[in-house]
Design an enzyme around this catalytic site. Sequence first.
Site, PDB file in Angstrom:
ATOM      1  N   LYS A 195      -3.956  46.880  16.493  1.00  0.00           N
ATOM      2  CA  LYS A 195      -5.045  45.995  16.066  1.00  0.00           C
ATOM      3  C   LYS A 195      -5.248  44.840  17.047  1.00  0.00           C
ATOM      4  CE  LYS A 195      -3.314  45.197  11.914  1.00  0.00           C
ATOM      5  NZ  LYS A 195      -2.089  46.014  11.795  1.00  0.00           N
ATOM      6  N   ARG A 270      -4.687  42.160   3.142  1.00  0.00           N
ATOM      7  CA  ARG A 270      -3.563  43.087   3.023  1.00  0.00           C
ATOM      8  C   ARG A 270      -3.304  43.460   1.569  1.00  0.00           C
ATOM      9  NH1 ARG A 270      -0.943  41.459   8.267  1.00  0.00           N
ATOM     10  NH2 ARG A 270       0.755  42.893   8.694  1.00  0.00           N
ATOM     11  N   ARG A 309       7.551  47.116  21.648  1.00  0.00           N
ATOM     12  CA  ARG A 309       6.845  45.833  21.758  1.00  0.00           C
ATOM     13  C   ARG A 309       7.821  44.663  21.672  1.00  0.00           C
ATOM     14  NH1 ARG A 309       2.063  44.498  17.536  1.00  0.00           N
ATOM     15  NH2 ARG A 309       3.760  43.887  16.126  1.00  0.00           N
ATOM     16  N   ARG A 315       9.353  39.177  19.087  1.00  0.00           N
ATOM     17  CA  ARG A 315       9.213  39.088  17.621  1.00  0.00           C
ATOM     18  C   ARG A 315      10.418  39.727  16.958  1.00  0.00           C
ATOM     19  NH1 ARG A 315       3.277  40.815  15.585  1.00  0.00           N
ATOM     20  NH2 ARG A 315       4.495  41.061  13.672  1.00  0.00           N
ATOM     21  N   ARG A 327       8.302  47.102   6.721  1.00  0.00           N
ATOM     22  CA  ARG A 327       6.900  46.651   6.860  1.00  0.00           C
ATOM     23  C   ARG A 327       5.945  47.826   6.670  1.00  0.00           C
ATOM     24  NH1 ARG A 327       7.262  44.139  12.531  1.00  0.00           N
ATOM     25  NH2 ARG A 327       5.027  43.877  12.419  1.00  0.00           N
TER      26      ARG A 327
HETATM   27  P1  AMP Z   1       1.217  40.901  11.678  1.00  0.00           P
HETATM   28  O1  AMP Z   1       1.292  40.107  12.933  1.00  0.00           O
HETATM   29  O2  AMP Z   1      -0.199  41.128  11.209  1.00  0.00           O
HETATM   30  O3  AMP Z   1       2.015  42.172  11.749  1.00  0.00           O
HETATM   31  O4  AMP Z   1       1.896  40.010  10.520  1.00  0.00           O
HETATM   32  C1  AMP Z   1       3.253  39.644  10.581  1.00  0.00           C
HETATM   33  C2  AMP Z   1       3.732  39.233   9.206  1.00  0.00           C
HETATM   34  O5  AMP Z   1       2.984  38.111   8.725  1.00  0.00           O
HETATM   35  C3  AMP Z   1       3.585  40.285   8.111  1.00  0.00           C
HETATM   36  O6  AMP Z   1       4.650  41.215   8.116  1.00  0.00           O
HETATM   37  C4  AMP Z   1       3.570  39.411   6.853  1.00  0.00           C
HETATM   38  O7  AMP Z   1       4.871  38.989   6.512  1.00  0.00           O
HETATM   39  C5  AMP Z   1       2.784  38.190   7.311  1.00  0.00           C
HETATM   40  N1  AMP Z   1       1.327  38.389   7.053  1.00  0.00           N
HETATM   41  C6  AMP Z   1       0.349  38.535   7.977  1.00  0.00           C
HETATM   42  N2  AMP Z   1      -0.854  38.700   7.382  1.00  0.00           N
HETATM   43  C7  AMP Z   1      -0.620  38.658   6.048  1.00  0.00           C
HETATM   44  C8  AMP Z   1      -1.456  38.805   4.895  1.00  0.00           C
HETATM   45  N3  AMP Z   1      -2.782  39.015   5.004  1.00  0.00           N
HETATM   46  N4  AMP Z   1      -0.868  38.707   3.672  1.00  0.00           N
HETATM   47  C9  AMP Z   1       0.448  38.491   3.545  1.00  0.00           C
HETATM   48  N5  AMP Z   1       1.300  38.383   4.578  1.00  0.00           N
HETATM   49  C10 AMP Z   1       0.780  38.460   5.826  1.00  0.00           C
END
Ligand code: AMP
Length: 372
Positions: A195, A270, A309, A315, A327
């Site tokens: 993404k 989400r 990554r 991360r 996840r």
């Molecule tokens: P990402 O970078 O999108 O993979 O997000 C990393 C982490 O941030 C996720 O595993 C969640 O813990 C938190 N997170 C990101 N977006 C959301 C969302 N829309 N709702 C809840 N938690 C989120």
Amino acid sequence: MKEKVKLWDKNFKPYINESEISKAVSKVAHQINMDYAGKCPVFVIVLKGSFLFGADLLKEIDIDCTVEFVQFSSYEGTTSTNEVKTLMGIPASCKGKEVIIIEDIVDTGQTIEKIYNQFIDFGVKSLSIATLLFKKEVYQKKYPINYIGLEIPNTFVIGFGLDYDELGRNYKEIYSLENQSMLNIVLFGPPGAGKGTQATKLVEKYNLYHLSTGDVFRANIKGGTELGQLAKSYIDKGQLVPDAVTIAMLESEVEKHPEAEGFIFDGFPRTNVQAEALATFLEKRGTDIQLMLALAVDEEELVKRLLNRAKDSGRSDDADENIVRDRIKVYNSQTAVVADHYAKDNKHVAIDGVGDVDAITERLFAAIDAVI
Ligand code: AMP
């Protein structure tokens, strides 16, 4: 008044003329003259936007007063930490005084909140706020706005001190951004679907603002904010941050960009609760999500990509295979259903997310071009 103003890449149309501005300024001056009769307040002009309002207002103030200036800037890159930097701090002369803060515009109230608290901590006798423009419908704070020149809806305005990327402050009148229909896209898919990579390409081609909730959380963690600390406790376990917190943060990020021609929502919504909140919120702004682009990638490929990554991204939630698999589980159990929300309105398009990065980008471009 000019028929049209072009600043950088955007067009603005006439909105508030000189005589309406002048009436609004006189109204505020009159109220202050009455309320502060016999006192000697300090007018604090918040630079840069309020310099013209402050100047015009002060010409109509007929009580004794002194004048000071402060300047703050809110840090904004591709992500924001909600940090307000002090460029010109509170002058010592404000201590123990009756202070009136002069603002050009109050919208969500984020800046006002920081300024307000700084003055209170500094030790003033009393504090009130005068603003030329007030976006009542988006104001989210409890601080009273004591003097209001004009209430306006949530539209992006320039002129009479207000700027778009530093241009436009010199106009005698106020202009609003010309209406263009927004293009709002949800970029969807499990962690590691690509993404972030693809969002960069879409931003370039369609001139959209990329809003990644994960990036905003990480910026907050880095900045040591309260929100960051809370988010970290969930992110470290591969869980979702609670809806109420995430929705409030997302809304505040969107509000920071009234000039945006559209958004790419990456990592949001989400959950179905988030999807509904987004729809209600966009509706208030007279817009909607046009498209959900869902990148499809199988689980083993996702795990491989994320572990890989982690070597560059640093991360911790990418580096541990157990967290990565958690996840993906959370995605399958809580997030995947969000696709149905958009599918029922025919807005969901599945995109094969495996293969050459440029080929995937072309698939996304084709799906967007089909709806615009
Ligand atoms: P990402 O970078 O999108 O993979 O997000 C990393 C982490 O941030 C996720 O595993 C969640 O813990 C938190 N997170 C990101 N977006 C959301 C969302 N829309 N709702 C809840 N938690 C989120």
